[in-house]
Design an enzyme around this catalytic site. Structure first.
Site, mmCIF file in Angstrom:
data_model
loop_
_atom_site.group_PDB
_atom_site.id
_atom_site.type_symbol
_atom_site.label_atom_id
_atom_site.label_comp_id
_atom_site.label_asym_id
_atom_site.label_seq_id
_atom_site.Cartn_x
_atom_site.Cartn_y
_atom_site.Cartn_z
ATOM 1 C CD GLU A 69 -1.713 1.626 2.947
ATOM 2 O OE1 GLU A 69 -1.550 2.664 3.229
ATOM 3 O OE2 GLU A 69 -2.247 0.747 3.640
ATOM 4 C CG HIS A 70 3.283 2.631 3.445
ATOM 5 N ND1 HIS A 70 4.176 3.360 4.127
ATOM 6 C CD2 HIS A 70 2.473 1.858 4.078
ATOM 7 C CE1 HIS A 70 3.612 3.437 5.164
ATOM 8 N NE2 HIS A 70 2.445 2.766 5.620
ATOM 9 C CD GLU A 146 2.277 2.736 9.740
ATOM 10 O OE1 GLU A 146 0.972 2.256 10.093
ATOM 11 O OE2 GLU A 146 2.797 2.660 8.872
#
Length: 455
Positions: A69-70, A146
């Site tokens: 996704e990143h 994260e």
């Protein structure tokens, strides 16, 4: 030749909600397009949903859907890294993405005349993503940080991660969405390329458009940009069914924290996993959650927080829409002077009451009124309307299930609530996790983070 699958008029018989038209199409390459008209404002929400998330992963590559996704913002054969985001911003739009256990989704909110911008560039990165090893190394570090911030330095999130790993043995819900740290630090570009090639294809995607649009115009844009994309041979998922639990599971997690915390989870069916004969059960569990934790008048807030003062906060939640069997969850913080054992005993007493005595008509009416009110509020959001459709379609349900939610809740009886309490709230399907606080040593407490990771 494009196949028109369905065209349905939905009269949403709720106060303050306009009638909405939903059109569903399928392109020749397998891409599904669903358009929901809402002409109250000149805006459009465009979402692309892929049937892939952490529950599709296996040991060694956990979290790869989230990292991909990143990487979807790092450039294509036609765009430089981060240029996608810049284009959306120049067109006055907003955009982001999120990864869950059962899906990955990308979205833009734009003026209705700018939908073509979204389609053009989403179609481009659906098949033309460039995954550079150097960019991946940077993003691995970003995701590792994260994880440290959201999970490892967050005691409640850390407890939740260990709790899920204990509750689920063979189900892929055992894995955290963000992945285990050792996996994050060892992805290679080829791993992501293979994952992207396998799952990011038109025949594994649903495009949902909601807002001030005309279905025919949206369809023409979809044919122009998504239509030429080649389908992919998508992998067939193995069942990966959770093995039957044979008894109570209990774990303790020690971490720097201000307060102890309790989590209790019983295995329950979801709308996607229940048989037709028992299709009412997930909705009865939903009502049960509202009886326990549906505002200040609910049993937990009234009895455990205010009357008994055994908890500073305690909540309950049912996993209604998951691709696989999931958990009914109770979690809370003991009040000052009370222990996790005290809170657990109080929760168990509440559960036993549900088994022994049907809930009152007043409680049922309150929960059902709340459901109607919340549904009215949610339908007021164009983004939520699109999100509900995309989520349901991606986990294997028809979008119409969302429109039937209120009626299914209204049909639940007190006897059905009692029946699911007796059937599912047993120790053989229960997992209990306790957060044991360690000294903070000058650390600042971190607020809790959710399950879905948003860039």
């Amino acid at each position: 030749m494009l196949k028109l699958k369905k065209l349905a008029w939905l009269a949403l018989l709720l106060p303050g909600i306009v009638q909405a038209q939903v059109s569903e199409f399928e392109l020749e390459n397998g891409l599904k397009l669903i358009v929901k008209e809402d002409h109250r404002a000149p805006v459009v929400v465009s979402q692309v949903w892929y049937k892939v998330g952490s529950s599709y992963e296996y040991n060694g590559i956990t979290g790869i859907s989230h990292v991909l996704e990143h990487m979807m913002f790092k450039g294509t054969e036609n765009l430089e890294p981060n240029e996608f985001s810049q284009i959306i911003a120049r067109n006055g739009g907003e955009q982001n993405a999120f990864t869950g256990r059962d899906y990955t989704a990308y979205f833009q909110k734009l003026h209705k005349d700018r939908l073509e911008v979204s389609f053009k560039h989403e179609a481009d990165r659906m098949r033309n993503l460039v995954i550079e090893p150097a960019e991946l190394l940077k993003e691995r570090d970003v995701v590792a940080e994260e994880r440290r911030m959201r999970t490892e330095d967050n005691p409640q999130s850390l407890l939740r991660e260990h709790f899920n790993a204990a509750a689920f043995m063979s189900s892929p819900y055992h894995h955290p969405i963000i992945g285990w740290m050792s996996d994050i630090q060892n992805y290679e570009a080829e791993d992501l390329k293979a994952w992207y090639q396998m799952w990011y294809a038109p025949n594994n995607a649903t495009v949902v458009v909601a807002g001030d649009v005309e279905p025919k115009a949206v369809l023409d844009l979809a044919k122009k940009y998504f239509g030429p994309l080649e389908p992919e041979t998508v992998a067939e998922l193995k069942p990966r069914v959770e093995v039957p639990q044979k008894g109570l599971r209990e774990i303790k997690v020690k971490a720097p924290a201000e307060l102890p915390y309790l989590m209790m989870g019983w295995k329950v069916p979801t709308v996607t996993t229940i048989t037709e004969d028992n299709s009412w059960e997930p909705y009865a569990l939903e009502v049960l959650a509202g009886v326990l934790d549906g505002g200040n008048s609910a049993r937990f807030a009234r009895e455990l927080v205010r009357e008994q003062q055994v908890a500073t906060s305690v909540g309950a939640g049912n996993s209604l829409f998951s691709r696989l069997k999931d958990l009914f969850l109770v979690a809370g913080t003991p009040a000052n002077g009370k222990s996790v054992d005290d809170l657990q005993a109080a929760v168990r007493e509440q559960i036993e009451r549900l088994k022994q005595t049907p809930v009152t008509a007043e409680e049922l009416d309150r929960v059902k009124a709340q459901v109607v009110a919340e549904t009215v509020y949610e339908k007021d959001s164009v983004f939520y309307q699109a999100m509900q459709i995309g989520m349901l379609e991606t986990i294997g349900l028809d979008w119409m299930v969302g429109e039937q939610y209120v009626d299914n809740i209204k049909a639940v009886t007190a006897e059905q609530v009692q029946a699911v309490a007796r059937k599912y709230f047993v120790d053989d399907s229960l997992t209990i996790a306790e957060l044991v606080p360690l000294p903070l040593d000058g650390r600042r407490p971190v607020s809790n983070a959710g399950d879905a990771h948003v860039r």
